[in-house]
Design an enzyme around this catalytic site. Structure first.
Site, PDB file in Angstrom:
ATOM      1  N   ASP A  54      -7.272   5.367   5.537  1.00 41.69           N
ATOM      2  CA  ASP A  54      -6.039   4.784   5.180  1.00 41.69           C
ATOM      3  C   ASP A  54      -5.579   5.481   4.016  1.00 41.69           C
ATOM      4  OD1 ASP A  54      -5.662   2.203   2.671  1.00 41.69           O
ATOM      5  OD2 ASP A  54      -4.666   2.372   4.445  1.00 41.69           O
ATOM      6  N   ASP A 112      -2.616   4.318   1.285  1.00 44.57           N
ATOM      7  CA  ASP A 112      -2.400   3.911  -0.193  1.00 44.57           C
ATOM      8  C   ASP A 112      -3.824   3.447  -0.741  1.00 44.57           C
ATOM      9  OD1 ASP A 112       0.260   2.409   1.463  1.00 44.57           O
ATOM     10  OD2 ASP A 112       0.540   3.931   0.061  1.00 44.57           O
ATOM     11  N   ASN A 145       1.019   0.122   5.927  1.00 45.80           N
ATOM     12  CA  ASN A 145       2.301   0.200   5.395  1.00 45.80           C
ATOM     13  C   ASN A 145       3.317   0.304   6.150  1.00 45.80           C
ATOM     14  OD1 ASN A 145       4.838   0.886   3.890  1.00 45.80           O
ATOM     15  ND2 ASN A 145       3.189   1.506   1.994  1.00 45.80           N
ATOM     16  N   ASP A 203      -9.737   1.450   1.260  1.00 42.83           N
ATOM     17  CA  ASP A 203      -9.854   0.732  -0.200  1.00 42.83           C
ATOM     18  C   ASP A 203      -9.825  -0.677  -0.202  1.00 42.83           C
ATOM     19  OD1 ASP A 203      -6.737   0.314  -1.681  1.00 42.83           O
ATOM     20  OD2 ASP A 203      -7.034   0.820   0.387  1.00 42.83           O
TER      21      ASP A 203
END
Lengths: 151, 308
Positions: free
Chosen positions: B33, B35, B68, B247
């Site tokens: 991932d 961000d 995103n 995250d």
């Protein structure tokens, strides 16, 4: 209801709500759609409440029907006896549901949103939640009540 | 790797030492991932660029899967470079914007549209990055406030900081036709900002559209597996030899579980270790699926797992 609802306003609401539980989240009602003439509809307040609830990961306190807060306001103001009061409405999931849960006699008028077919569907269902959407009575229009009031 | 799964549930072990070398040693590649994993705002996570470089030198694949929907993959390629990551090309990056466009192309242009061959018309609630990906996929965009009788084949909800009641109403008008698809780029309810605040995510806008239309959106992004299908189609990876690093427990870790990948939670982003442990202690099967196999404080902690 906010026809000028925007991402910026949603963002600001989230900012306030993140400060903590001291900032209440209140919704006027959860109506998902407001019908217009011709069968179309515009988004209702319920959509905006859902957007804020989702972003804030919190549930709103809903003031309006079918929740009982709005009935409690009326009842305390006017000393209402539910056993001698009739709730008249056109929506099963707001008007009739509130009336039923508040112990009122409920009367559905067919000049608005809900149809008799929907009522039959709920009546035939095994689900107790759906049974609460069934009115005690129905009329085609509230004008049909006039004969009972004529001397 | 077996030690990090107890009774079918992942056990959230800190990944270090011999276990780290073994897990990374046997992996052919890693899905990251972006961000909160590689960068936070405009700063790279310290050590992250070095990790990617070391992975490259070890011959291990690094691919990127992000919910995103703001940027096109071309813009993301520039962002990687600007933040100090070398050698990441657009073809390595799978954003929900790209995958939503691919999904719509598949559903609307594969000849089954039944509209006399009309090109798929999509009403996009989102920014220029998302709109560009949809255009690049060969679809046509419906303008804001556009009226008329021409059929709209899909409404696509993405991150839209210009979202308004009027656009919501326009989307709902199109969705009255049951043939019009309702698609969302991702389910994320909010995203963290660098000042500790949060910004509403696509999930909150999708909730509004679903409530008004009475329809459920098809969600392209994590934790759903469509983006993994896109990755496999392009690169043919083996899930049993691939690690998912993210995250956010509810998206990245659940995505890894859904795709058959071992998962590593990094603590530089959204989810806290306490949340993972709470899921582990929960009775709910859904909660257990969000427990990572491993965790690290930051992805820089993976570097010692690679050969010098």
């Amino acid at each position: 209801f906010d026809e000028h609802f925007s991402y910026a306003k949603l963002c600001q609401a989230l900012r306030y709500l993140l400060r903590g539980p001291d900032c209440l989240l209140v919704g006027t009602n959860r109506d998902n759609r407001l019908p217009l003439e011709g069968g179309s509809a515009i988004p209702g307040t319920g959509c905006l409440v859902k957007a804020v609830e989702t972003a804030a990961e919190r549930e709103a306190f809903i003031v309006g029907k079918p929740n009982r807060y709005i009935f409690d306001c009326v009842a305390s103001e006017f000393d209402i006896d539910p056993a001698r009061t009739i709730m008249v409405g056109d929506r099963l999931d707001t008007d009739i549901l509130m009336g039923n849960t508040c112990g009122l006699t409920t009367l559905l008028t067919l000049t608005g949103v809900s149809t008799l077919e929907e009522v039959r569907g709920h009546q035939e269902s095994d689900c107790p939640a759906r049974q609460s959407l069934v009115p005690d009575y129905y009329v085609d229009s509230i004008a049909d009540l006039l004969p009972a009031l004529e001397d | 790797a077996a030690a990090a799964v107890v009774g079918g549930m992942a056990s959230c072990r800190r990944l270090s030492g011999a276990a780290l070398r073994e897990v990374l040693g046997s992996a052919q590649g890693l899905l990251f991932d972006c961000d909160g994993v590689l960068w936070a705002g405009e700063s790279a996570v310290p050590g992250a660029p070095e990790l990617l470089e070391r992975l490259q030198r070890s011959g291990k694949a690094a691919l990127f899967v992000s919910n995103n929907s703001r940027r096109s993959v071309a813009e993301l390629e520039l962002r990687f470079s600007r933040l100090g990551f070398r050698g990441v090309r657009a073809e390595h990056v799978f954003s929900s914007a790209l995958c939503s466009a691919l999904f719509l192309r598949q559903r609307l242009l594969s000849g089954g549209a039944g509209d006399g061959g009309a090109v798929g018309r999509v009403f996009v609630l989102g920014g220029e990055g998302l709109r560009g990906e949809v255009r690049d996929a060969g679809l046509r965009l419906v303008g804001e406030g556009e009226r008329g009788d021409v059929q709209v084949h899909a409404v696509l909800v993405g991150y839209d900081d210009q979202f308004t009641f009027a656009k919501l109403a326009q989307a709902c008008a199109y969705l009255r036709d049951p043939r019009c698809l309702l698609v969302a780029t991702d389910p994320d309810p909010w995203h963290p900002l660098s000042d500790g605040q949060r910004t509403p995510g696509t999930g909150s806008l999708t909730a509004a559209v679903e409530t008004a239309s009475g329809r459920k959106a098809l969600v392209v992004g994590k934790p759903n597996t469509y983006m993994f299908d896109c990755i496999v189609e392009r690169f043919g990876i083996d899930p049993s030899r691939t690690l998912m690093v993210g995250d956010r427990l509810e998206t990245d870790i659940l995505f890894g579980k859904n795709c058959g990948l071992s998962t590593i939670l990094t603590l530089t982003g959204v989810s806290r270790l306490e949340e993972a442990l709470a899921y582990m202690a929960s009775d709910s099967a859904a909660a257990k699926d969000m427990v990572p196999n491993y965790y690290v404080d930051s992805i820089a902690d993976l570097i010692p797992g690679l050969d010098e």
